[in-house]
Design an enzyme around this catalytic site. Structure first.
Site, PDB file in Angstrom:
ATOM      1  N   SER A 125     -24.808  18.162 -15.918  1.00  0.00           N
ATOM      2  CA  SER A 125     -25.825  18.226 -14.875  1.00  0.00           C
ATOM      3  C   SER A 125     -25.471  17.404 -13.638  1.00  0.00           C
ATOM      4  CB  SER A 125     -27.186  17.796 -15.431  1.00  0.00           C
ATOM      5  OG  SER A 125     -27.096  16.567 -16.094  1.00  0.00           O
ATOM      6  N   HIS A 171     -27.826  12.100 -12.495  1.00  0.00           N
ATOM      7  CA  HIS A 171     -28.253  13.160 -11.578  1.00  0.00           C
ATOM      8  C   HIS A 171     -28.144  12.718 -10.125  1.00  0.00           C
ATOM      9  CE1 HIS A 171     -30.779  15.852 -14.480  1.00  0.00           C
ATOM     10  NE2 HIS A 171     -29.567  15.599 -14.937  1.00  0.00           N
TER      11      HIS A 171
END
Length: 219
Positions: A125, A171
């Site tokens: 991610s 992230h």
């Protein structure tokens, strides 16, 4: 469908390799959850002590991108990678896309080790967040509506803070790396030679940043 796959071979290869590794970990774990703690999962996850003390520890900044915690984690990231990665690969070409993917992953890994070194982390991610930032610039340069990439990014940023199991550092680190690449892309848009070199330069830059962070762990 075949034509689309032929246009994005690097994206397809990453998805297949990531899925295959997860399947092997699932076989070891004898289930579709808990793959992070299978022998394969444990050998790939990003975790400060393992980075310092394992012989191949520093490589975990890359290997962690190719392993996932469970089936839901894998599917979510691979679907996102298909759409975001595919569009980025078409714009940059396969080799440069791969460099951007790894650069974003290293930016994410550096942030994880700096801010959350004792939290074991896995997943693609962070690299995907970097690609989302880059995709916004691609849409802008092509004169396309930014509604879709901005909405996609916004939903994922909000989700980062709502789901407790998500690595905020990973992230946001990936997003910051992608934003740096996107900003440079805009600045260099009038110089095709520099634009072609940009993905490789960013891969080198974030590899150095990651290396510096790894060295700080030992201090």
């Amino acid at each position: 469908m075949r034509t689309t796959i032929q246009r994005v071979p690097a994206t397809v290869t990453i998805i297949l390799a990531t899925t295959l590794l997860w399947l092997l970990a699932a076989l070891q774990a004898r289930g579709i959850s808990g793959t992070a703690w299978s022998p394969l999962g444990e050998s790939t996850l990003l975790w400060g002590p393992a980075v310092l003390h394992d012989a191949t520890g520093p490589l975990r900044g890359i290997t962690a991108l190719f392993m996932h915690v469970d089936i839901q984690h894998l599917l979510l990231n691979m679907v996102m990678l298909w759409f975001v990665g595919g569009a980025t690969e078409i714009a940059f070409g396969s080799a440069r896309f791969l460099a951007l993917y790894l650069a974003g992953g290293l930016a994410s890994s550096a942030a994880i080790l700096y801010f959350q070194p004792l939290t074991p982390t896995l997943g693609a991610s962070g690299a995907i967040f970097a690609l989302m930032a880059i995709l916004i610039v691609i849409y802008h340069q092509k004169g396309l509506s930014l509604a879709t990439p901005l909405t996609l990014l916004g939903i994922n940023v909000v989700g980062t803070f709502l789901v407790s199991s998500i690595s905020v550092a990973g992230h946001l680190g990936g997003l910051a790396g992608g934003a740096i690449i996107a900003g440079l892309y805009i600045q260099l848009s009038g110089n095709p030679r520099f634009l072609r070199a940009l993905p490789w330069a960013m891969l080198g830059l974030f590899a150095v940043v990651y290396g510096i962070v790894v060295l700080t762990l030992a201090v």
